[in-house]
Design a protein around this motif. Structure first.
Motif, PDB file in Angstrom:
ATOM      1  N   GLN A 177       0.820  -1.112  -0.005  1.00 55.31           N
ATOM      2  CA  GLN A 177      -0.130  -0.059   0.047  1.00 55.31           C
ATOM      3  C   GLN A 177       0.826   1.351  -0.086  1.00 55.31           C
ATOM      4  O   GLN A 177       1.718   1.532   0.836  1.00 55.31           O
ATOM      5  CB  GLN A 177      -0.880  -0.045   1.262  1.00 55.31           C
ATOM      6  N   THR A 178       0.496   2.128  -0.766  1.00 51.00           N
ATOM      7  CA  THR A 178       1.318   3.360  -0.961  1.00 51.00           C
ATOM      8  C   THR A 178       0.470   4.519  -0.459  1.00 51.00           C
ATOM      9  O   THR A 178      -0.661   4.565   0.292  1.00 51.00           O
ATOM     10  CB  THR A 178       1.432   3.880  -2.429  1.00 51.00           C
ATOM     11  N   SER A 179       1.217   5.766   0.258  1.00 49.25           N
ATOM     12  CA  SER A 179       0.762   6.716   1.010  1.00 49.25           C
ATOM     13  C   SER A 179       0.397   7.844   0.171  1.00 49.25           C
ATOM     14  O   SER A 179       0.698   9.024   0.739  1.00 49.25           O
ATOM     15  CB  SER A 179       1.476   6.942   2.265  1.00 49.25           C
ATOM     16  N   ASP A 180       0.191   7.566  -1.012  1.00 43.54           N
ATOM     17  CA  ASP A 180      -0.003   9.046  -1.896  1.00 43.54           C
ATOM     18  C   ASP A 180      -1.570   9.106  -2.362  1.00 43.54           C
ATOM     19  O   ASP A 180      -1.775   9.792  -3.514  1.00 43.54           O
ATOM     20  CB  ASP A 180       0.764   8.709  -3.289  1.00 43.54           C
ATOM     21  N   GLU A 181      -2.449   8.756  -1.384  1.00 46.82           N
ATOM     22  CA  GLU A 181      -3.790   9.041  -1.882  1.00 46.82           C
ATOM     23  C   GLU A 181      -4.000  10.424  -1.975  1.00 46.82           C
ATOM     24  O   GLU A 181      -3.540  11.260  -1.278  1.00 46.82           O
ATOM     25  CB  GLU A 181      -4.736   8.252  -0.885  1.00 46.82           C
ATOM     26  N   THR A 182      -4.890  10.951  -3.083  1.00 40.21           N
ATOM     27  CA  THR A 182      -5.237  12.218  -3.354  1.00 40.21           C
ATOM     28  C   THR A 182      -6.279  12.394  -4.201  1.00 40.21           C
ATOM     29  O   THR A 182      -6.799  11.180  -4.735  1.00 40.21           O
ATOM     30  CB  THR A 182      -3.968  12.776  -4.031  1.00 40.21           C
ATOM     31  N   ILE A 183      -6.802  13.557  -4.427  1.00 42.57           N
ATOM     32  CA  ILE A 183      -7.805  13.607  -5.306  1.00 42.57           C
ATOM     33  C   ILE A 183      -7.472  14.669  -6.353  1.00 42.57           C
ATOM     34  O   ILE A 183      -6.952  15.707  -6.189  1.00 42.57           O
ATOM     35  CB  ILE A 183      -9.168  14.500  -4.619  1.00 42.57           C
ATOM     36  N   LEU A 184      -7.240  14.044  -7.664  1.00 39.20           N
ATOM     37  CA  LEU A 184      -6.709  14.744  -8.838  1.00 39.20           C
ATOM     38  C   LEU A 184      -7.776  15.953  -9.142  1.00 39.20           C
ATOM     39  O   LEU A 184      -8.883  15.244  -9.778  1.00 39.20           O
ATOM     40  CB  LEU A 184      -6.214  13.872  -9.900  1.00 39.20           C
ATOM     41  N   GLY A 185      -7.373  17.031  -9.683  1.00 38.89           N
ATOM     42  CA  GLY A 185      -8.143  17.916 -10.205  1.00 38.89           C
ATOM     43  C   GLY A 185      -9.433  18.232  -9.406  1.00 38.89           C
ATOM     44  O   GLY A 185     -10.396  18.630 -10.055  1.00 38.89           O
ATOM     45  N   GLY A 186      -9.385  18.015  -8.308  1.00 38.91           N
ATOM     46  CA  GLY A 186     -10.577  18.173  -7.447  1.00 38.91           C
ATOM     47  C   GLY A 186     -11.585  17.202  -7.815  1.00 38.91           C
ATOM     48  O   GLY A 186     -12.888  17.468  -7.431  1.00 38.91           O
ATOM     49  N   HIS A 187     -11.337  16.182  -8.514  1.00 37.53           N
ATOM     50  CA  HIS A 187     -12.480  15.110  -9.026  1.00 37.53           C
ATOM     51  C   HIS A 187     -12.198  13.980  -8.867  1.00 37.53           C
ATOM     52  O   HIS A 187     -13.144  12.883  -8.323  1.00 37.53           O
ATOM     53  CB  HIS A 187     -12.631  15.517 -10.372  1.00 37.53           C
ATOM     54  N   THR A 188     -10.915  13.355  -9.227  1.00 36.65           N
ATOM     55  CA  THR A 188     -10.686  11.938  -9.288  1.00 36.65           C
ATOM     56  C   THR A 188      -9.846  11.356  -8.217  1.00 36.65           C
ATOM     57  O   THR A 188      -8.731  11.852  -8.008  1.00 36.65           O
ATOM     58  CB  THR A 188     -10.004  11.648 -10.817  1.00 36.65           C
ATOM     59  N   ALA A 189     -10.345  10.521  -7.535  1.00 38.95           N
ATOM     60  CA  ALA A 189      -9.721   9.747  -6.283  1.00 38.95           C
ATOM     61  C   ALA A 189      -8.439   8.896  -6.753  1.00 38.95           C
ATOM     62  O   ALA A 189      -8.656   8.187  -7.911  1.00 38.95           O
ATOM     63  CB  ALA A 189     -10.406   9.166  -5.335  1.00 38.95           C
ATOM     64  N   TYR A 190      -7.393   9.086  -6.478  1.00 40.22           N
ATOM     65  CA  TYR A 190      -6.162   8.304  -6.566  1.00 40.22           C
ATOM     66  C   TYR A 190      -5.245   7.745  -5.754  1.00 40.22           C
ATOM     67  O   TYR A 190      -4.942   8.357  -4.790  1.00 40.22           O
ATOM     68  CB  TYR A 190      -5.295   9.252  -7.920  1.00 40.22           C
ATOM     69  N   ILE A 191      -4.780   6.514  -5.875  1.00 40.76           N
ATOM     70  CA  ILE A 191      -3.565   5.992  -5.243  1.00 40.76           C
ATOM     71  C   ILE A 191      -3.053   4.910  -5.877  1.00 40.76           C
ATOM     72  O   ILE A 191      -3.544   4.254  -6.935  1.00 40.76           O
ATOM     73  CB  ILE A 191      -4.421   5.106  -3.852  1.00 40.76           C
ATOM     74  N   THR A 192      -1.593   5.100  -5.850  1.00 36.91           N
ATOM     75  CA  THR A 192      -0.658   4.070  -6.930  1.00 36.91           C
ATOM     76  C   THR A 192      -0.947   2.767  -6.365  1.00 36.91           C
ATOM     77  O   THR A 192      -0.996   1.831  -7.267  1.00 36.91           O
ATOM     78  CB  THR A 192       0.707   4.447  -6.538  1.00 36.91           C
ATOM     79  N   ASP A 193      -1.034   2.365  -5.110  1.00 42.57           N
ATOM     80  CA  ASP A 193      -1.601   0.840  -4.920  1.00 42.57           C
ATOM     81  C   ASP A 193      -2.138   0.830  -3.619  1.00 42.57           C
ATOM     82  O   ASP A 193      -1.941   1.335  -2.734  1.00 42.57           O
ATOM     83  CB  ASP A 193      -0.191  -0.062  -4.653  1.00 42.57           C
ATOM     84  N   ALA A 194      -3.239   0.188  -3.640  1.00 41.45           N
ATOM     85  CA  ALA A 194      -4.328  -0.052  -2.468  1.00 41.45           C
ATOM     86  C   ALA A 194      -3.536  -1.064  -1.719  1.00 41.45           C
ATOM     87  O   ALA A 194      -4.353  -1.199  -0.430  1.00 41.45           O
ATOM     88  CB  ALA A 194      -5.748  -0.634  -2.980  1.00 41.45           C
ATOM     89  N   GLY A 195      -2.857  -1.856  -1.952  1.00 38.17           N
ATOM     90  CA  GLY A 195      -2.158  -2.844  -1.049  1.00 38.17           C
ATOM     91  C   GLY A 195      -2.607  -4.134  -0.944  1.00 38.17           C
ATOM     92  O   GLY A 195      -3.588  -4.597  -2.088  1.00 38.17           O
ATOM     93  N   MET A 196      -2.300  -4.944  -0.108  1.00 37.40           N
ATOM     94  CA  MET A 196      -2.664  -6.492  -0.106  1.00 37.40           C
ATOM     95  C   MET A 196      -3.304  -7.010   1.099  1.00 37.40           C
ATOM     96  O   MET A 196      -3.294  -6.491   2.177  1.00 37.40           O
ATOM     97  CB  MET A 196      -1.226  -7.296  -0.102  1.00 37.40           C
TER      98      MET A 196
END
Length: 255
Positions: A177-196
């Motif tokens: 799991q990565t710790s880079d969760e964010t909202i891109l452009g004020g619209h799209t939720a993003y995380i590089t990996d949700a983990g295992m």
């Protein structure tokens, strides 16, 4: 609305802890819809009818997969028979199954898209062109993408590419799991990996000593699932179902 995404479920350990905890997680976070990546849910990796049924009984609304989607011979026919079981959409035409589905909750519709990266993985169709074609076919703003990819650069690029086009881009495959969760452009939720979701003290779910031996001596080994206690990794995405706009993304880690 609140959507729960559970990162790659690994073997019996992952299925067992999820069966014990998923109901309470959904209750705690007021979850309306659940997506589970189940491509490693069978013992020995891959997915089988038995592990698929386990995830459905637990409360999965859609099950996504990845590079192990066709790993098991038992999986033949599963993707054609189950509309909520997805394999990566960028597999060639003629491959069994589907890469996206739209679930009608009346009146809300939620689309789930399964894509696979091509850097350091199989040479499938270009996922960027693939998602363009898929978005033309979807009639709801609530779109969630499981991007199953090895390279963080490819995942980040897909996140920015789909900014304001989809509700969320959630990375899977690397099991950390990565710790880079964010909202891109004020619209799209993003995380590089949700983990295992699987044995925590392991190397991606496999007994550590086995992987150390493989990396140290470069000799063939048989992967064996770790017998250590498991944990659950995933994210909760809150979104406005009328606009498809994500308002929050939160990581969850439970032991």
């Amino acid at each position: 609305m609140n959507l729960l995404f559970i990162g790659d479920v690994v073997g019996n350990a992952g299925c067992e802890i999820l069966s014990k905890r998923l109901y309470n997680i959904k209750k705690e976070y007021d979850i309306d819809f659940t997506i589970i990546n189940g491509e490693n849910s069978a013992q020995g990796n891959g997915i089988t009818p038995q592990s698929y049924d386990k995830l459905i009984r637990m409360g999965a609304d859609v099950i996504t997969t990845g590079n192990h989607c066709f790993k098991r011979k038992e999986a033949v026919g599963m993707y054609s028979e189950n509309e909520i079981l997805l394999r990566p959409a960028n597999y060639p035409d003629g491959a069994e199954g589907r890469g996206f589905t739209v679930v009608d909750l009346c009146p809300v519709k939620i689309a789930v898209v399964n894509l696979m990266g091509t850097m350091y993985l199989e040479s499938l169709d270009n996922p960027f062109f693939c998602i363009d074609k898929i978005l033309e076919q979807i009639d709801t703003p609530n779109i969630f993408v499981d991007f199953h990819a090895e390279a963080t650069s490819e995942k980040k690029a897909m996140g920015f590419y789909l900014e304001k086009k989809v509700t969320a881009v959630i990375g899977t495959h690397t099991h950390v799991q990565t710790s880079d969760e964010t909202i891109l452009g004020g619209h799209t939720a993003y995380i590089t990996d949700a983990g295992m979701t699987g044995p925590e003290r392991s190397v991606l779910g496999v007994e550590s000593e086995i992987i150390i031996k493989k990396l140290k001596y470069h000799t063939p080994v048989k992967f064996v699932e770790s017998s250590n206690p498991a944990s659950i990794n995933g994210v909760v995405v809150s979104f406005d179902e009328k606009s498809g706009k994500a308002t929050n993304i939160s990581r969850i880690i439970m032991h």
